[in-house]
Motif scaffolding. Sequence first.
Motif, PDB file in Angstrom:
ATOM      1  N   ALA A 143       0.700  -1.017  -0.111  1.00 39.75           N
ATOM      2  CA  ALA A 143       0.129   0.101  -0.040  1.00 39.75           C
ATOM      3  C   ALA A 143       0.779   1.197  -0.067  1.00 39.75           C
ATOM      4  O   ALA A 143       0.677   2.205  -0.809  1.00 39.75           O
ATOM      5  N   PRO A 144       1.722   1.347   0.883  1.00 40.59           N
ATOM      6  CA  PRO A 144       2.787   2.738   0.845  1.00 40.59           C
ATOM      7  C   PRO A 144       3.433   2.886  -0.371  1.00 40.59           C
ATOM      8  O   PRO A 144       3.621   3.911  -0.954  1.00 40.59           O
ATOM      9  N   LEU A 145       3.937   1.631  -1.075  1.00 41.83           N
ATOM     10  CA  LEU A 145       4.611   1.954  -2.200  1.00 41.83           C
ATOM     11  C   LEU A 145       3.638   2.413  -3.361  1.00 41.83           C
ATOM     12  O   LEU A 145       4.180   3.123  -4.092  1.00 41.83           O
ATOM     13  N   VAL A 146       2.480   1.724  -3.418  1.00 41.42           N
ATOM     14  CA  VAL A 146       1.474   2.323  -4.419  1.00 41.42           C
ATOM     15  C   VAL A 146       1.020   3.694  -4.182  1.00 41.42           C
ATOM     16  O   VAL A 146       1.052   4.588  -5.072  1.00 41.42           O
ATOM     17  N   SER A 147       1.205   4.192  -2.843  1.00 41.74           N
ATOM     18  CA  SER A 147       0.917   5.543  -2.656  1.00 41.74           C
ATOM     19  C   SER A 147       2.107   6.429  -3.234  1.00 41.74           C
ATOM     20  O   SER A 147       1.864   7.359  -4.015  1.00 41.74           O
ATOM     21  N   SER A 148       3.486   5.984  -2.893  1.00 44.77           N
ATOM     22  CA  SER A 148       4.538   6.654  -3.727  1.00 44.77           C
ATOM     23  C   SER A 148       4.300   6.671  -5.278  1.00 44.77           C
ATOM     24  O   SER A 148       4.802   7.809  -5.916  1.00 44.77           O
ATOM     25  N   MET A 149       3.792   5.618  -5.707  1.00 46.07           N
ATOM     26  CA  MET A 149       3.764   5.610  -7.311  1.00 46.07           C
ATOM     27  C   MET A 149       2.641   6.725  -7.779  1.00 46.07           C
ATOM     28  O   MET A 149       2.658   7.249  -8.637  1.00 46.07           O
TER      29      MET A 149
ATOM     30  N   ASN B  51      -6.688   5.890   4.280  1.00 41.11           N
ATOM     31  CA  ASN B  51      -5.243   6.120   4.011  1.00 41.11           C
ATOM     32  C   ASN B  51      -5.281   7.723   3.704  1.00 41.11           C
ATOM     33  O   ASN B  51      -5.531   8.015   2.698  1.00 41.11           O
ATOM     34  N   ASP B  52      -4.771   8.713   4.549  1.00 40.37           N
ATOM     35  CA  ASP B  52      -5.003  10.037   4.472  1.00 40.37           C
ATOM     36  C   ASP B  52      -4.024  10.533   3.219  1.00 40.37           C
ATOM     37  O   ASP B  52      -4.516  11.435   2.482  1.00 40.37           O
ATOM     38  N   VAL B  53      -2.770   9.933   3.064  1.00 44.30           N
ATOM     39  CA  VAL B  53      -2.095  10.019   1.803  1.00 44.30           C
ATOM     40  C   VAL B  53      -2.761   9.898   0.578  1.00 44.30           C
ATOM     41  O   VAL B  53      -2.759  10.493  -0.499  1.00 44.30           O
ATOM     42  N   ASP B  54      -3.531   8.752   0.477  1.00 46.17           N
ATOM     43  CA  ASP B  54      -4.073   8.289  -0.690  1.00 46.17           C
ATOM     44  C   ASP B  54      -5.349   9.227  -0.995  1.00 46.17           C
ATOM     45  O   ASP B  54      -5.735   9.618  -2.166  1.00 46.17           O
ATOM     46  N   LEU B  55      -5.950   9.628  -0.020  1.00 45.75           N
ATOM     47  CA  LEU B  55      -7.092  10.504  -0.113  1.00 45.75           C
ATOM     48  C   LEU B  55      -6.816  11.802  -0.711  1.00 45.75           C
ATOM     49  O   LEU B  55      -7.447  12.135  -1.529  1.00 45.75           O
TER      50      LEU B  55
ATOM     51  N   SER C  18      12.325  10.487 -12.035  1.00 44.20           N
ATOM     52  CA  SER C  18      12.081   9.312 -12.994  1.00 44.20           C
ATOM     53  C   SER C  18      13.052   8.195 -12.082  1.00 44.20           C
ATOM     54  O   SER C  18      12.642   7.043 -12.358  1.00 44.20           O
ATOM     55  N   LEU C  19      14.040   8.686 -11.496  1.00 44.88           N
ATOM     56  CA  LEU C  19      14.758   7.602 -10.776  1.00 44.88           C
ATOM     57  C   LEU C  19      13.816   6.812  -9.482  1.00 44.88           C
ATOM     58  O   LEU C  19      13.693   5.717  -9.352  1.00 44.88           O
ATOM     59  N   ILE C  20      12.859   7.784  -8.748  1.00 44.49           N
ATOM     60  CA  ILE C  20      12.178   7.385  -7.949  1.00 44.49           C
ATOM     61  C   ILE C  20      11.253   6.398  -8.588  1.00 44.49           C
ATOM     62  O   ILE C  20      10.725   5.258  -7.991  1.00 44.49           O
ATOM     63  N   GLU C  21      10.769   6.764  -9.783  1.00 41.48           N
ATOM     64  CA  GLU C  21       9.410   5.988 -10.571  1.00 41.48           C
ATOM     65  C   GLU C  21      10.088   4.563 -10.863  1.00 41.48           C
ATOM     66  O   GLU C  21       9.460   3.762 -10.678  1.00 41.48           O
ATOM     67  N   THR C  22      11.271   4.677 -11.522  1.00 39.20           N
ATOM     68  CA  THR C  22      12.040   3.225 -11.840  1.00 39.20           C
ATOM     69  C   THR C  22      11.988   2.543 -10.674  1.00 39.20           C
ATOM     70  O   THR C  22      11.806   1.329 -10.828  1.00 39.20           O
ATOM     71  N   CYS C  23      12.607   2.896  -9.570  1.00 39.07           N
ATOM     72  CA  CYS C  23      12.745   2.150  -8.356  1.00 39.07           C
ATOM     73  C   CYS C  23      11.349   1.490  -7.732  1.00 39.07           C
ATOM     74  O   CYS C  23      11.083   0.414  -7.280  1.00 39.07           O
ATOM     75  N   SER C  24      10.449   2.380  -7.830  1.00 38.57           N
ATOM     76  CA  SER C  24       9.147   2.018  -7.307  1.00 38.57           C
ATOM     77  C   SER C  24       8.688   1.002  -8.063  1.00 38.57           C
ATOM     78  O   SER C  24       8.004  -0.030  -7.582  1.00 38.57           O
ATOM     79  N   ASN C  25       8.597   1.118  -9.474  1.00 39.42           N
ATOM     80  CA  ASN C  25       8.236   0.154 -10.377  1.00 39.42           C
ATOM     81  C   ASN C  25       8.879  -1.226 -10.183  1.00 39.42           C
ATOM     82  O   ASN C  25       8.223  -2.128 -10.346  1.00 39.42           O
ATOM     83  N   LYS C  26      10.143  -1.133 -10.019  1.00 40.98           N
ATOM     84  CA  LYS C  26      10.831  -2.336  -9.758  1.00 40.98           C
ATOM     85  C   LYS C  26      10.472  -3.053  -8.649  1.00 40.98           C
ATOM     86  O   LYS C  26      10.245  -4.449  -8.686  1.00 40.98           O
TER      87      LYS C  26
ATOM     88  N   ILE D  81       2.048   9.417  -6.216  1.00 46.54           N
ATOM     89  CA  ILE D  81       2.447  10.658  -5.887  1.00 46.54           C
ATOM     90  C   ILE D  81       3.322  10.970  -7.453  1.00 46.54           C
ATOM     91  O   ILE D  81       3.311  12.164  -7.745  1.00 46.54           O
ATOM     92  N   VAL D  82       4.018   9.973  -7.878  1.00 49.66           N
ATOM     93  CA  VAL D  82       4.915  10.143  -8.975  1.00 49.66           C
ATOM     94  C   VAL D  82       3.836  10.777 -10.100  1.00 49.66           C
ATOM     95  O   VAL D  82       4.238  11.581 -10.889  1.00 49.66           O
ATOM     96  N   ASN D  83       2.732   9.749 -10.199  1.00 45.68           N
ATOM     97  CA  ASN D  83       1.752  10.334 -11.174  1.00 45.68           C
ATOM     98  C   ASN D  83       1.266  11.636 -11.108  1.00 45.68           C
ATOM     99  O   ASN D  83       0.941  12.657 -12.271  1.00 45.68           O
ATOM    100  N   LEU D  84       1.188  12.169  -9.774  1.00 44.41           N
ATOM    101  CA  LEU D  84       0.565  13.491  -9.702  1.00 44.41           C
ATOM    102  C   LEU D  84       1.651  14.619 -10.092  1.00 44.41           C
ATOM    103  O   LEU D  84       1.377  15.540 -10.675  1.00 44.41           O
ATOM    104  N   VAL D  85       2.822  14.058  -9.696  1.00 44.62           N
ATOM    105  CA  VAL D  85       4.055  15.017 -10.174  1.00 44.62           C
ATOM    106  C   VAL D  85       3.982  15.250 -11.604  1.00 44.62           C
ATOM    107  O   VAL D  85       4.224  16.280 -12.088  1.00 44.62           O
TER     108      VAL D  85
END
Lengths: 359, 136
Positions: A157-163, B14-18, A183-191, A165-169
């Motif tokens: 779940a937290p990994l997916v949140s980071s992904m 999850n407030d971050v996801d929200l 783009s490095l963060i994105e590559t690492c998260s995807n991996k 955030i990258v989309n939002l960026v």
Amino acid sequence: MSAPNVRVLYIDDEENNLQAFKASFRRQYEIYTAISAAEGLKVLQNISIQVILADQKMPGTTGVEFFKSITDTYPDPIRILLTGYTDIEALADAINHGDIYRYITKPWNDLELHNSIKNAYDAYKAKIDLRNKVAELEKTNDELNRFIYSISHELRAPLVSSMGIVNLVKMEGLYNSSGEYWSLIETCSNKLDYYIQKTLQYYKNNKTISENTAIDFHKLVPELVELYTYADHETTFSVDIHQNEEFYGDVFRIEVILGNLISNAIKYQKETEVNKRVSVNVNVRREQVEISIIDNGMGILNEHLEKIFTQFFKSKVNQGSGLGLFIVKEALNKINGKITVSSDPAEGTTFKITIPNAK
Amino acid sequence: MLNSHKTVLLIDDNDVDLKINSKIIKISNFFEEIVTCLSADEALNYLQQTLNNDGKLPDFILLDIQMPDMDGFEFLEVYKNLPKRLTGNCTIAMLSSTLDFGDIKRAEASQHVVKLLKKPLLPKELAEVLKKHLPS
């Protein structure tokens, strides 16, 4: 060597026998005696007995009847039947209904009886050990299942949140605002996500029991192609399906198999190829389905062909996880499927699989 | 883009996801109004109050699956008994990071759920669901 803590119960209506038994074995075992089946039951209620010896011929309840009566209440102690007669009927009954370990004739031979008790105790220990091991294994299994579930959710779940955030960026036009960091963060998260998904597939394949349902390849294959081409629009897929027969199979594993092969076909394209092509052909027959996945990608070197299905084998060209084809092979093993591969760096790669129809 | 839809309700513990998902919807201009709730319970209270006050009901709900106390599936059990004025005009999609086969099957089998979207939420996937299930 004798085990001093072996608790033995001896039931016999003749006091002399009880005394003689005690005299012979009191040094080797912790001995309890009873003059009748009813007395014997009382001992069992209070003491955890490991080996029970009972005389067959007793007034009221016979030895076999006694053993039968405690099969449910005291299933663990190992039983030995003593008898003065060679009574075939009692013997047959003892074997068939009393769950009896040994049959010993009276008068007994001390050494023979001693060995029987010793063996009976070993059998008792083996039985209890096995039960403990099974319980331990069940617990480990349970924990593993919970662990798998938590990987698939809590850990991811937290990994997916980071992904996210990258989309939002990207949406806000900030992707290139900090050099290549995003783009490095994105590559690492995807991996990381890819590894989590493959690990889950591997464990699920190992643990899930095969369940056969009707499969409509006309529906399944285009869905999978759509799923994996979502992020890639360069590859042209041609899908050709012949299904006039009903097909029953394990849809979870078939999806895993086809999914991995389709995603590989997309991933291992020649970068210079203008016309990236993958074709998927499905032919459903009464006995089996034949599927081929043909690409015009970079191909597999001859010397690698043997190794591609082993865990953690990776080609140097493109960073794979070394898990995809290994999982394909494992999943095929579970459903008695077969796979062959032929490849040519000039032409591309062809995987052919057959999966039995469980109809 | 499609900015004719009115109100969306996001339910996620999850407030971050929200935060992320509200922002994505806002930037994409899918809805005029975005309401967020941190639990299924809070969402049910919100819906009940809005029904009582004749307020603006959501046209679309994005519902997380795994939440403490009341999960997405339990929310649906209560939701389906709410007045038709709401349920008849509102579409629900589930949104989850789950890879659990059981969860996916359950979501797909639910009558009230048009689609299980996977996290991270992609504007393109959401747009497709809205286009298909929420005629403007």
